[in-house]
Scaffold this motif. Structure first.
Motif, mmCIF file in Angstrom:
data_model
loop_
_atom_site.group_PDB
_atom_site.id
_atom_site.type_symbol
_atom_site.label_atom_id
_atom_site.label_comp_id
_atom_site.label_asym_id
_atom_site.label_seq_id
_atom_site.Cartn_x
_atom_site.Cartn_y
_atom_site.Cartn_z
ATOM 1 N N GLU A 765 -17.226 43.398 -12.479
ATOM 2 C CA GLU A 765 -18.391 43.601 -11.615
ATOM 3 C C GLU A 765 -19.184 42.313 -11.440
ATOM 4 O OE1 GLU A 765 -20.521 46.790 -13.402
ATOM 5 O OE2 GLU A 765 -19.151 48.365 -12.650
ATOM 6 N N ASN A 766 -19.286 41.544 -12.515
ATOM 7 C CA ASN A 766 -20.008 40.274 -12.442
ATOM 8 C C ASN A 766 -19.301 39.305 -11.498
ATOM 9 O OD1 ASN A 766 -20.749 37.427 -13.472
ATOM 10 N ND2 ASN A 766 -22.253 38.732 -14.485
ATOM 11 N N LEU A 767 -17.975 39.271 -11.533
ATOM 12 C CA LEU A 767 -17.201 38.384 -10.652
ATOM 13 C C LEU A 767 -17.322 38.813 -9.193
ATOM 14 C CD1 LEU A 767 -13.977 37.984 -12.847
ATOM 15 C CD2 LEU A 767 -15.720 36.245 -12.402
ATOM 16 N N ILE A 768 -17.401 40.112 -8.957
ATOM 17 C CA ILE A 768 -17.578 40.618 -7.592
ATOM 18 C C ILE A 768 -18.948 40.208 -7.064
ATOM 19 C CG2 ILE A 768 -17.791 42.707 -6.196
ATOM 20 C CD1 ILE A 768 -15.662 43.994 -8.010
ATOM 21 N N GLU A 769 -19.983 40.291 -7.915
ATOM 22 C CA GLU A 769 -21.331 39.894 -7.515
ATOM 23 C C GLU A 769 -21.399 38.415 -7.152
ATOM 24 O OE1 GLU A 769 -24.052 40.895 -10.586
ATOM 25 O OE2 GLU A 769 -23.708 43.072 -10.441
ATOM 26 N N LYS A 770 -20.634 37.581 -7.844
ATOM 27 C CA LYS A 770 -20.634 36.144 -7.583
ATOM 28 C C LYS A 770 -19.797 35.773 -6.365
ATOM 29 C CE LYS A 770 -21.394 34.525 -12.335
ATOM 30 N NZ LYS A 770 -20.834 33.754 -13.481
ATOM 31 N N GLY A 771 -19.123 36.753 -5.781
ATOM 32 C CA GLY A 771 -18.304 36.481 -4.609
ATOM 33 C C GLY A 771 -16.966 35.863 -4.924
ATOM 34 N N LEU A 792 -11.414 33.088 -1.495
ATOM 35 C CA LEU A 792 -11.073 31.660 -1.427
ATOM 36 C C LEU A 792 -11.876 30.860 -2.441
ATOM 37 C CD1 LEU A 792 -10.822 31.092 2.439
ATOM 38 C CD2 LEU A 792 -8.954 31.133 0.769
ATOM 39 N N LEU A 793 -13.151 31.196 -2.603
ATOM 40 C CA LEU A 793 -13.982 30.508 -3.596
ATOM 41 C C LEU A 793 -13.471 30.786 -4.997
ATOM 42 C CD1 LEU A 793 -16.451 28.847 -4.380
ATOM 43 C CD2 LEU A 793 -17.820 30.949 -4.258
ATOM 44 N N LYS A 795 -10.389 31.512 -5.878
ATOM 45 C CA LYS A 795 -9.131 30.778 -6.085
ATOM 46 C C LYS A 795 -9.397 29.307 -6.359
ATOM 47 C CE LYS A 795 -4.581 30.063 -4.004
ATOM 48 N NZ LYS A 795 -3.720 30.270 -2.817
ATOM 49 N N ALA A 796 -10.309 28.722 -5.592
ATOM 50 C CA ALA A 796 -10.654 27.313 -5.813
ATOM 51 C C ALA A 796 -11.250 27.111 -7.196
ATOM 52 C CB ALA A 796 -11.643 26.850 -4.735
ATOM 53 N N THR A 797 -12.021 28.085 -7.666
ATOM 54 C CA THR A 797 -12.684 27.969 -8.970
ATOM 55 C C THR A 797 -11.673 27.971 -10.117
ATOM 56 O OG1 THR A 797 -14.680 29.043 -8.127
ATOM 57 C CG2 THR A 797 -14.367 29.029 -10.505
ATOM 58 N N TYR A 798 -10.730 28.927 -10.079
ATOM 59 C CA TYR A 798 -9.801 28.980 -11.212
ATOM 60 C C TYR A 798 -8.754 27.853 -11.146
ATOM 61 C CZ TYR A 798 -5.278 30.858 -9.530
ATOM 62 O OH TYR A 798 -4.044 31.018 -8.955
ATOM 63 N N LYS A 799 -8.370 27.436 -9.923
ATOM 64 C CA LYS A 799 -7.393 26.354 -9.824
ATOM 65 C C LYS A 799 -8.015 25.001 -10.146
ATOM 66 C CE LYS A 799 -3.796 26.491 -7.352
ATOM 67 N NZ LYS A 799 -2.771 26.476 -6.301
ATOM 68 N N GLY A 800 -9.314 24.870 -9.909
ATOM 69 C CA GLY A 800 -10.004 23.641 -10.272
ATOM 70 C C GLY A 800 -10.518 23.644 -11.694
ATOM 71 N N TYR A 806 -21.110 27.212 -12.818
ATOM 72 C CA TYR A 806 -21.487 26.168 -11.862
ATOM 73 C C TYR A 806 -20.724 26.245 -10.544
ATOM 74 C CZ TYR A 806 -23.123 24.203 -16.298
ATOM 75 O OH TYR A 806 -23.725 24.029 -17.514
ATOM 76 N N CYS A 807 -19.802 27.190 -10.380
ATOM 77 C CA CYS A 807 -18.927 27.171 -9.204
ATOM 78 C C CYS A 807 -19.719 27.342 -7.900
ATOM 79 C CB CYS A 807 -17.832 28.228 -9.330
ATOM 80 S SG CYS A 807 -18.423 29.925 -9.436
ATOM 81 N N ASN A 808 -20.675 28.243 -7.880
ATOM 82 C CA ASN A 808 -21.461 28.438 -6.661
ATOM 83 C C ASN A 808 -22.347 27.236 -6.365
ATOM 84 O OD1 ASN A 808 -20.989 31.227 -5.485
ATOM 85 N ND2 ASN A 808 -21.329 31.753 -7.624
ATOM 86 N N LEU A 809 -22.906 26.632 -7.415
ATOM 87 C CA LEU A 809 -23.734 25.444 -7.248
ATOM 88 C C LEU A 809 -22.891 24.293 -6.699
ATOM 89 C CD1 LEU A 809 -26.344 23.840 -7.614
ATOM 90 C CD2 LEU A 809 -25.710 23.502 -10.027
ATOM 91 N N LEU A 810 -21.704 24.120 -7.239
ATOM 92 C CA LEU A 810 -20.811 23.053 -6.765
ATOM 93 C C LEU A 810 -20.465 23.270 -5.291
ATOM 94 C CD1 LEU A 810 -18.968 20.598 -7.253
ATOM 95 C CD2 LEU A 810 -17.194 22.177 -8.019
ATOM 96 N N TYR A 811 -20.184 24.517 -4.924
ATOM 97 C CA TYR A 811 -19.834 24.813 -3.530
ATOM 98 C C TYR A 811 -20.995 24.445 -2.596
ATOM 99 C CZ TYR A 811 -18.640 27.412 0.686
ATOM 100 O OH TYR A 811 -18.371 27.753 1.986
ATOM 101 N N ARG A 812 -22.213 24.822 -2.991
ATOM 102 C CA ARG A 812 -23.377 24.535 -2.148
ATOM 103 C C ARG A 812 -23.582 23.029 -1.995
ATOM 104 N NH1 ARG A 812 -25.679 28.815 -5.194
ATOM 105 N NH2 ARG A 812 -26.844 27.309 -6.446
ATOM 106 N N GLU A 813 -23.421 22.282 -3.075
ATOM 107 C CA GLU A 813 -23.643 20.838 -3.007
ATOM 108 C C GLU A 813 -22.569 20.142 -2.176
ATOM 109 O OE1 GLU A 813 -26.264 19.743 -6.913
ATOM 110 O OE2 GLU A 813 -24.085 19.636 -7.130
#
Length: 1054
Positions: A765-771, A792-793, A795-800, A806-813
């Motif tokens: 549920e937490n992962l779904i909330e984070k998109g 897509l986000l 997939k990029a998070t686990y492959k990176g 920090y994944c959402n923060l990194l995406y925004r920056e």
């Protein structure tokens, strides 16, 4: 007369009258075929040659060599005269049908061969020369080929090396004139012989251009009359053979290679059949044993090592956990098992080690084995590593990886469905399963291997394991343990001036041993209340000593204090060389503490040193130039630096009381196998802590799962990758997988409030909330089934391998960067590649901050504004004014660290940058290493998101700059494991400027031309360079073969 051994075996004319029917068929054929192949005669001479041999058979019944002394055949006029007479007689017979005669005689030869087949056995001790099938001689297209080819190979076995070389030279010279048609291949002897003599057919006006078989049944007179005489041809050819140089390839080496190949095949078959007789060296060729002797000085294995390798569980390829004290020889067992997998079972191997320094040390140690045994050793640490690894068609690979890179490697193999290529996974320091986020990553990696591959064997080893039952259940493994140590370890505790021996049988855990015998002055007593000098001077400088201190500052103080009361005793020149080397590393700067202590053979060792400094000090200690190191606990888990005596300055690591496992690792450094008869450890305890040392009697700490403790790097990261890799996409599959983890084994101990299924559900549920995940419901047969898919986000998070925090923060920056990425310099990119987790320990010096800001160009100052740090904020902070506007401290700190990295890339000198920013050089070094690794992660993150395509090329180059942080010309040298900046500069200045230079260097020359380089280090550098060069060449060859591969789905083909 007896021939020279180098010239081949004797060619004897046996006492035989009949070519086909007598018992001397082998000798007759031997003479004929050797002459034919030796002189590379045209076909027209083959019939004549048969007649010559028959004539000689009839006129010479002696056992004497045909040519007499092999070195004097040129002067033997009788034989050449006979050849000339036979040739003249043959040429006068104009009506002879040579082709028919050849067929008749060949038929007789074949019948003779069938009658005397057993006489054609080749000596086993001869090195076999493999001739091309096309070069076997034939009389015509319809004649049988097999017998002739077999005969040719048999005959060539007897040829000396000079003649073989002569054949090769002729082939090389004539290779340009050869065409590819089948008819030309059949007649290549005609064309190739034209190099040494004029082709008979080429002299005839009616002859074609060599593109069809020569017809000797017509116009043979024209051909034969214009050819050189057979006598002259024989004389010329044999003279050339006599003068030809011996082959450069050693026959002994060829024989050894053949034996090695044969032993590998035998060992492979034996292991596959699970036979009790598994070969000369635990299923490996005897060369492996020779290499261990050559590279490691290991003559025989310890009894426990033999017993462990012969375990039935290993023979049956079951998973295994084994535990022994430090220095017991665990690694050797793992290396033998690794070589079995690579050479005998022909599978790739992954070896997981805890730290980058240990990975690089192991790369250097095993590269020499890879070069000799023909497998690849690949480094996966920091920013290095290819995902997925290149699929090798020929050689097998040993991947040596840190915990994080090992996890990424396993993910890539699962995703590409190549887990079956991975035959073995070896984990050193298995107890790290219970150590925070890195332990969680290790647990995730092993759980995925167990769940996705039933054929991959797991071997885990450690010196400090307690709750082995849980680990056995998790890894489905057998367990082996032994208390063996090659050197006896004596444990002591010092309280005031009394030494006590550790004795677990007594109530308080120790018994009286002796009193210290050292006279202290009042001043010395004040300076050294713990009597460290007394303990140290009992062993140094004759033997080595380690002092483990609670903090970095304490280790520097201890080193300074001890050297004040010692004399400069030995190897003073080498110590001055070490000081000069450290100055070169710091571009003229050297730590004042090291400058003070090294002349006395003392240094400190902790994370405050740069990589180059640490390596230089470790090498000096290993060679005996330094005899005492004051160090922190990190050395106990790092590279192997044993000592005669180990002193623990206090039972603390920083502010935490010492754990039993930490204590065992530290004292495990005491006693050097093959050097010391015994090792000693002394724990210094204050009177107030006396009751606490009862921990020496207690068992080791248990190893517990860290998946719950580290949520974003633990269970949530696991759940995300399970969906991304399609290992588990429903709640039921998730629950099934979680039960197979260490957390699943220990769920009743670790989670009393919630069940494992509830914990898993909360994580999803937490992962779904984070998109990062999406859930969809499909109705089928009146049953609703919820399936999870990754965004897509996600997939990029686990492959990176990005921390979910920090994944959402990194995406925004990154997204914000696209709006106005400043490329005038790399400052903006550096900010995006600065690790988030480094910001918490950063305390900016505001005056330095303002000074660095003012030195930026206008475009670079725009970067500061874009990321969200106003100039006014920095100015007010520097002047001590109150700040009303809230600015994110994490962003402020991250930008400050970006300034540090920016200065590093411009100056490439850690010393000057650390002084400029008032930071320890060790912290700056750690920042650089972390930034290189994180930049690699961000690169993989961007590769999965098409909108960030612009970052790919930029981050690839930035990662390379951060990884090496040196001038461009030094990068090829620093790609070699263990070659750091200081060594790269030495090698470059000595003329070794490329990887190829190092790979082809002579280690002895390296030792002479490069200062402070031991023979062992030179050999390791050359072996590592050869391995890296081989790996790159293999990769290019694989790409070539893939490009040239014919597709199977070409339209219009069946």
């Amino acid at each position: 007369s007896a021939p020279c051994p180098a010239r081949g075996r004797r060619l004897a004319a046996a006492p035989s009258r009949s070519l086909a029917g007598s018992g001397a068929v082998r000798n007759d054929l031997h003479v004929m075929c050797v002459l034919y192949k030796l002189c590379r005669l045209p076909r027209c001479y083959f019939g004549a040659l048969i007649l010559i041999v028959m004539f000689l058979q009839g006129s010479n019944d002696s056992e004497e060599d045909m040519f007499g002394d092999p070195d004097s055949f040129y002067g033997n006029s009788s034989f050449l005269a006979q050849v000339n007479d036979i040739e003249q007689k043959y040429l006068q017979d104009k009506n002879a049908d040579i082709k028919a005669a050849g067929e008749i005689v060949l038929g007789n030869l074949q019948s003779g061969i069938h009658q005397k087949k057993d006489n054609f056995s080749t000596s086993e001790n001869m090195v076999v020369f493999k001739a091309d099938k096309e070069e076997g001689f034939q009389m015509n297209e319809n004649d049988p080929v097999d017998s002739n080819q077999e005969l040719t190979v048999s005959i060539l076995d007897d040829l000396p090396s000079s003649q073989l070389l002569y054949f090769e030279e002729v082939n090389e010279l004539s290779s340009d004139s050869r065409l590819s048609s089948i008819s030309e291949i059949r007649n290549k002897f005609v064309s190739s012989s034209s190099v040494k003599i004029r082709s008979p057919s080429s002299s005839c006006p009616d002859a074609e251009h060599g593109n069809r078989p020569t017809d000797f049944s017509s116009d043979s007179k024209c051909d034969l009359l214009k050819a050189e005489s057979l006598k002259d041809h024989l004389k010329s050819a044999m003279t050339g053979n006599a003068k030809a140089q011996t082959l450069q390839v050693s026959k002994t080496k060829q024989l050894k290679e053949a034996v090695l190949s044969e032993e590998i095949c035998v060992a492979r078959k034996a292991i596959e059949s699970s036979s009790a007789d598994i070969g000369p060296f635990y299923g490996l060729p005897s060369k492996v044993k020779d290499l261990f002797r050559q590279f490691r000085g290991i003559e025989t294995l310890y009894e426990w090592q033999h017993a462990c390798l012969m375990l039935e569980s290993l023979q049956q390829r079951k998973n295994l956990i084994y535990s022994l004290p430090t220095s017991g020889g665990k690694t050797l067992v793992a290396e033998i098992i690794i070589l079995q997998e690579l050479l005998c079972r022909q599978k790739d191997v992954l070896m997981i080690l805890p730290y980058v320094a240990i990975v690089q040390e192991k790369i250097r140690g095993l590269s020499s084995f890879g070069v000799e045994l023909d497998f690849l050793v690949e480094e996966y640490a920091g920013s290095k590593g290819r995902f997925p690894p290149l699929k090798r068609r020929k050689k097998k690979s040993l991947y040596i990886a840190t915990i994080e890179k090992g996890h990424a490697l396993v993910n890539s193999l699962i995703e590409t469905e190549r887990m079956d290529d991975l035959g073995l996974v070896v984990v050193d320091e298995l107890h790290m399963l219970g150590e925070g986020s890195r332990g969680a990553t290790l647990e995730i990696t092993l759980a995925k291997i167990l769940y996705t591959s039933k054929n991959t064997q797991i071997i885990g080893m450690s010196a400090t394991l307690n709750n082995v039952g849980d680990l056995q259940k998790f890894l489905q493994a057998e367990y082996y343990t032994n208390n063996f140590r090659p050197v006896e370890l004596k444990e002591y505790i010092k309280i005031r001036d009394t030494i006590y021996a550790v004795d677990s049988k007594t109530e308080n855990g120790f018994t009286f041993s002796r009193l210290l015998n050292f006279k202290y002055s009042s001043n010395l007593e004040k300076a050294d209340p713990d009597h460290i000098i007394a303990l140290v001077t009992e062993v140094i400088p004759e033997y080595s000593c380690l002092i483990f201190c609670p903090t970095k500052k304490n280790s520097e103080n201890v080193a300074s204090m001890v050297c004040k009361y010692l004399k400069k005793l030995h190897r003073e020149k080498e110590k001055q060389d070490l000081i000069q080397n450290l100055k070169n590393i710091g571009n003229g700067s050297i730590c004042p503490v090291l400058k003070q202590t090294i002349p006395f053979g003392i240094a400190y060792h902790h994370s405050g040193l740069t990589n180059d400094e640490r390596k230089s000090i470790e090498e000096a200690y290993s060679t005996g130039v330094l005899c005492l190191l004051a160090c922190t606990a990190t050395l106990a888990a790092g590279v192997n630096l044993p000592a005669r005596r180990v002193i623990l300055r206090a039972p603390y690591v920083a502010n935490d009381f010492l754990k039993k496992s930490q204590y065992k690792q530290m004292i495990g450094r005491a006693g050097r196998a093959g050097i010391d008869s015994a090792g000693e450890s002394i724990l210094i305890v204050q009177e107030k802590d006396k009751h606490l040392v009862i921990f020496t009697k207690l068992p080791l700490e248990n190893c517990y799962s860290s998946l719950l403790v580290e949520l974003t790097k633990g269970i949530q990261s696991l759940l995300l990758s399970l969906v991304g890799l399609k290992i588990a996409v429903t709640h039921e599959e998730m629950d099934s997988f979680m039960c197979s983890t260490l957390l699943g084994v220990q769920q009743q101990l670790l989670s009393n409030e919630k069940s494992l299924s509830e914990i898993t559900k909360d994580g999803i549920e937490n992962l779904i909330e984070k998109g990062l995940l999406k859930e969809r419901t499909s109705a089928k047969d009146h049953d609703s089934k919820r399936t999870l898919t990754i965004t897509l986000l996600g997939k990029a998070t686990y492959k990176g391998a990005i921390d979910l925090a920090y994944c959402n923060l990194l995406y925004r920056e990154l997204k914000k960067g696209l709006e106005g990425l400043v490329l005038e310099s790399n400052l903006h990119l550096l900010y995006l590649a600065t690790p988030y987790d480094m910001t918490f320990n950063c305390s900016p010096d505001w005056m330095v901050y303002l000074r660095q800001f003012n030195q930026l160009s206008a475009a670079e100052q725009k970067v500061v504004d874009i990321v969200g740090v106003p100039e006014s904020f920095i100015t007010k902070k520097a002047s001590g004014q109150a700040i009303r506007k809230n600015v994110d401290s994490a962003v402020v700190n991250r930008l400050y660290l970006s300034f540090v990295l920016y200065a590093l890339l411009r100056e490439t000198n850690i010393w000057s940058v650390s002084e400029k920013f008032n930071m320890s050089r060790g912290y700056v070094q750690n920042l650089l290493n972390s930034a290189a690794s994180f930049a690699s992660c961000v690169l993989h993150f961007c590769e999965e998101l098409e909108e960030f395509w612009v970052y790919k090329a930029l981050l690839t180059e930035l990662t390379k700059q951060l990884t090496y942080c040196v001038k461009t010309e030094l990068i090829p040298l620093m790609e070699v494991a263990g070659v750091l900046e200081a060594r790269a500069k030495q090698l470059y200045n000595a003329g070794y400027k490329t990887l190829a230079h190092l790979a082809n260097a002579n280690p002895e020359t390296l030792v002479k031309t490069v200062e402070h380089l031991s023979r062992r280090q030179a050999n390791q550098i050359v072996s590592s360079a050869k391995m890296l060069l081989s790996e790159k060449a293999e990769a290019l060859q694989e790409e070539v073969e893939e490009l040239l591969k014919v597709p199977t789905d070409i339209p219009g083909t069946c």
